[in-house]
Design an enzyme around this catalytic site. Structure first.
Site, short mmCIF file in Angstrom:
data_model
loop_
_atom_site.label_atom_id
_atom_site.label_comp_id
_atom_site.label_asym_id
_atom_site.label_seq_id
_atom_site.Cartn_x
_atom_site.Cartn_y
_atom_site.Cartn_z
N CYS A 7 -21.71 -57.96 -107.76
CA CYS A 7 -21.60 -57.95 -106.50
C CYS A 7 -20.14 -57.39 -106.14
CB CYS A 7 -21.75 -59.21 -105.78
SG CYS A 7 -23.53 -59.80 -105.74
N ASP A 30 -20.87 -48.15 -117.75
CA ASP A 30 -20.90 -49.21 -118.56
C ASP A 30 -19.53 -49.54 -119.06
OD1 ASP A 30 -23.18 -51.24 -119.78
OD2 ASP A 30 -21.06 -51.54 -120.82
N THR A 95 -27.47 -60.07 -119.65
CA THR A 95 -26.33 -61.09 -119.47
C THR A 95 -25.59 -61.18 -118.22
OG1 THR A 95 -24.90 -59.10 -120.24
CG2 THR A 95 -25.77 -60.40 -122.01
N HIS A 100 -29.93 -54.56 -112.77
CA HIS A 100 -29.49 -53.56 -112.92
C HIS A 100 -30.23 -52.74 -114.07
CE1 HIS A 100 -27.84 -56.66 -115.82
NE2 HIS A 100 -28.07 -55.44 -116.93
#
Ligand code: 5GP
Ligand code: ZN
Length: 116
Positions: A7, A30, A95, A100
């Site tokens: 967020c 990433d 995790t 996503h």
């Protein structure tokens, strides 16, 4: 969802290497890439996982594959392809509990993808 890192990334509070953004979706590199191209695509709204994608929330998902296709083409993955991964639940390797999708490409990818 104040304590959710994704967020905060979507709102810009935490910096990221953004590769795409529209009304509903945000995509960024990433931090720990497992391939030359490793991008995370997240909804701007906090949704924990696929199980939270109730029918009322599915409307925003209607452009999900268009968004993925756009990013994959932008990253030059059209010719050699890529893998789209949505880990769901801790046992599957999730995790960060904000939905996503991983776009992974730029190298040969083995199958099956799991080690155990
Ligand atoms: P999961 O294991 O939940 O499917 O994937 C979470 C991914 O988020 C991991 O690949 C991890 O490297 C990535 N990640 C975690 N924290 C951050 C961060 O602060 N910034 C970025 N860019 N990626 C992150
Ligand atoms: Zn979140």
């Amino acid at each position: 969802m104040e304590e959710c890192i994704f967020c905060k990334i979507a709102s810009g509070e935490i910096p990221s290497s953004k590769v795409y953004e529209d009304e509903h979706w945000f995509a960024f590199k990433d931090i720990s890439p497992c391939a030359p191209v490793h991008i995370l695509v997240i909804p701007k709204k906090h949704i924990r996982d696929i199980f939270e994608l109730t029918p009322e929330k599915e409307g925003m998902m209607s452009d999900f594959f268009s968004t993925v296709r756009h990013i994959a083409m932008q990253e030059g993955l059209q010719e050699k392809g890529f893998r789209l991964v949505v880990n769901t639940g801790a046992a599957a390797g999730q995790t960060v509990f904000h939905f996503h999708a991983h776009i992974i490409g730029g190298r040969e990818l083995g199958w099956p993808p799991f080690s155990e």
